[in-house]
Design a protein around this motif. Structure first.
Motif, PDB file in Angstrom:
ATOM      1  N   ALA A   1     -43.360  34.987  59.305  1.00  9.44           N
ATOM      2  CA  ALA A   1     -43.655  33.575  58.451  1.00  9.44           C
ATOM      3  C   ALA A   1     -44.584  32.829  59.455  1.00  9.44           C
ATOM      4  O   ALA A   1     -44.627  32.777  60.526  1.00  9.44           O
ATOM      5  CB  ALA A   1     -42.586  32.905  57.919  1.00  9.44           C
ATOM      6  N   ASP A   2     -45.201  31.837  58.704  1.00  9.71           N
ATOM      7  CA  ASP A   2     -45.708  30.646  59.608  1.00  9.71           C
ATOM      8  C   ASP A   2     -45.260  29.497  59.777  1.00  9.71           C
ATOM      9  O   ASP A   2     -45.107  28.583  60.258  1.00  9.71           O
ATOM     10  CB  ASP A   2     -47.135  30.405  58.943  1.00  9.71           C
ATOM     11  N   LEU A   3     -44.114  29.385  58.545  1.00 12.72           N
ATOM     12  CA  LEU A   3     -43.320  28.113  58.221  1.00 12.72           C
ATOM     13  C   LEU A   3     -41.825  28.616  57.919  1.00 12.72           C
ATOM     14  O   LEU A   3     -41.786  29.629  57.040  1.00 12.72           O
ATOM     15  CB  LEU A   3     -44.135  27.186  57.221  1.00 12.72           C
ATOM     16  N   TYR A   4     -40.740  28.390  58.834  1.00 13.72           N
ATOM     17  CA  TYR A   4     -39.693  28.580  58.668  1.00 13.72           C
ATOM     18  C   TYR A   4     -38.735  27.277  58.380  1.00 13.72           C
ATOM     19  O   TYR A   4     -38.889  26.266  58.780  1.00 13.72           O
ATOM     20  CB  TYR A   4     -39.076  29.134  59.841  1.00 13.72           C
ATOM     21  N   PHE A   5     -37.814  27.595  57.355  1.00 15.09           N
ATOM     22  CA  PHE A   5     -36.650  26.592  56.842  1.00 15.09           C
ATOM     23  C   PHE A   5     -35.507  27.172  57.286  1.00 15.09           C
ATOM     24  O   PHE A   5     -35.149  28.170  56.638  1.00 15.09           O
ATOM     25  CB  PHE A   5     -36.996  26.143  55.561  1.00 15.09           C
ATOM     26  N   MET A   6     -34.704  26.537  57.915  1.00 16.71           N
ATOM     27  CA  MET A   6     -33.261  27.056  58.202  1.00 16.71           C
ATOM     28  C   MET A   6     -32.165  25.806  57.981  1.00 16.71           C
ATOM     29  O   MET A   6     -32.258  24.792  58.416  1.00 16.71           O
ATOM     30  CB  MET A   6     -33.200  27.419  59.622  1.00 16.71           C
ATOM     31  N   ASP A   7     -31.136  26.263  57.226  1.00 14.90           N
ATOM     32  CA  ASP A   7     -30.071  25.247  56.786  1.00 14.90           C
ATOM     33  C   ASP A   7     -28.824  25.691  57.690  1.00 14.90           C
ATOM     34  O   ASP A   7     -28.222  26.557  57.512  1.00 14.90           O
ATOM     35  CB  ASP A   7     -29.855  25.518  55.311  1.00 14.90           C
ATOM     36  N   GLU A   8     -28.955  24.530  58.564  1.00 10.78           N
ATOM     37  CA  GLU A   8     -27.454  24.562  59.743  1.00 10.78           C
ATOM     38  C   GLU A   8     -27.473  26.112  60.263  1.00 10.78           C
ATOM     39  O   GLU A   8     -26.406  26.475  60.075  1.00 10.78           O
ATOM     40  CB  GLU A   8     -26.484  24.160  58.885  1.00 10.78           C
ATOM     41  N   PRO A   9     -28.188  26.516  60.907  1.00 10.49           N
ATOM     42  CA  PRO A   9     -28.177  27.686  61.485  1.00 10.49           C
ATOM     43  C   PRO A   9     -27.157  27.863  62.510  1.00 10.49           C
ATOM     44  O   PRO A   9     -26.676  28.649  62.937  1.00 10.49           O
ATOM     45  CB  PRO A   9     -29.535  28.138  61.929  1.00 10.49           C
ATOM     46  N   LEU A  10     -26.751  26.582  63.183  1.00 14.40           N
ATOM     47  CA  LEU A  10     -25.934  26.489  64.332  1.00 14.40           C
ATOM     48  C   LEU A  10     -24.487  26.116  63.962  1.00 14.40           C
ATOM     49  O   LEU A  10     -23.617  26.067  64.739  1.00 14.40           O
ATOM     50  CB  LEU A  10     -26.593  25.521  65.342  1.00 14.40           C
TER      51      LEU A  10
END
Length: 253
Positions: A157-166
């Motif tokens: 992708a060109d744009l990534y959204f990540m919800d609390e990956p850490l």
């Protein structure tokens, strides 16, 4: 300002008739690595779900690369919170990553050898190649998170959204994830990450979106992630912030 890959105007959303987001205006430039930061209940996850049409909006417009979501979704990757995934679903790590390619494969076609190779390479990049045939329910929390990040990576992708990956991962997994995210940024990708640890914000992100039901501030980390803005975002929860704010002051000197 660089090209805007995300433009959000007047966004509002609610749960059970209670407004959790209002008057949200955000413009995100290409090639940025943004931490979405705010107290519990601030609407951070709801913000991601709403702009990705996983939760209904009360009002507002959202455009990606100048286009509506449906026309841009192939350029968008998303990693949900680990707790929102059914990890008992009977599938292995390689299949989970291959699912990230269904936009290319088609939902009713079998993945080719080249598709499986791409999925395996994404697992290998996240240090999970040896677990390709392991059932996801048998993986640790950190391993599961690496698999889901591999699935996002394989989308290219060109744009990534990540919800609390850490959240809830071990130190080695946290380092591996942040190395990957910084590599994506170096390749010109744009990444937005819901993040809860104030002490690492200045080290991890070049931009910050401070959110508490509406936008408190948004921009370059050194300009936005200040004690005054943190206090505005977190309100009366000052007891929890004293040590973090001391760290912020030290980090930004």
């Amino acid at each position: 300002m660089a090209e805007a890959v995300l433009q959000v105007e007047n966004l509002a959303a609610a749960y059970r008739k209670q407004t959790v987001l209002h008057d949200v205006d955000v413009e995100v430039e290409a090639g940025s690595l943004t931490g979405i930061v705010g107290p519990n209940g601030a609407g951070k996850s709801t913000f991601l779900k709403t702009i990705l049409q996983l939760h209904p909006a009360l009002s507002g417009t959202v455009r990606y690369f100048g286009l509506p979501f449906k026309k841009a979704k192939k350029r968008i990757g998303y990693v949900p919170q680990r707790g929102s995934v059914d990890w008992d679903f009977p599938t292995d790590a390689l299949d989970v990553v291959t699912m990230g390619l269904y936009g290319q494969i088609g939902w009713f076609k079998w993945p080719s050898r080249s598709h499986q190779k791409k999925a395996y390479e994404a697992l290998d990049k996240m240090g999970m190649a040896d677990y390709a045939n392991r059932q996801i329910s048998q993986l640790s929390g950190g391993q599961q998170q690496r698999v889901f990040l591999a699935r996002a990576l394989v989308q290219q992708a060109d744009l990534y959204f990540m919800d609390e990956p850490l959240a809830g991962v071990d130190a080695a997994t946290e380092r591996a994830i942040m190395t990957t995210l910084k590599e994506l940024k170096a390749r010109g990708k744009t990444v937005m990450v819901v993040h809860h640890d104030l002490q690492t914000v200045a080290d991890y992100f070049d931009h910050v979106l401070l959110l508490n039901r509406t936008v408190i501030d948004h921009g370059k980390t050194k300009e936005v992630f200040t004690n005054d803005n943190i206090t505005r975002a977190y309100g009366g929860n000052m007891r929890l912030l004293r040590e973090e704010q001391q760290h912020v002051v030290h980090s930004l000197k």
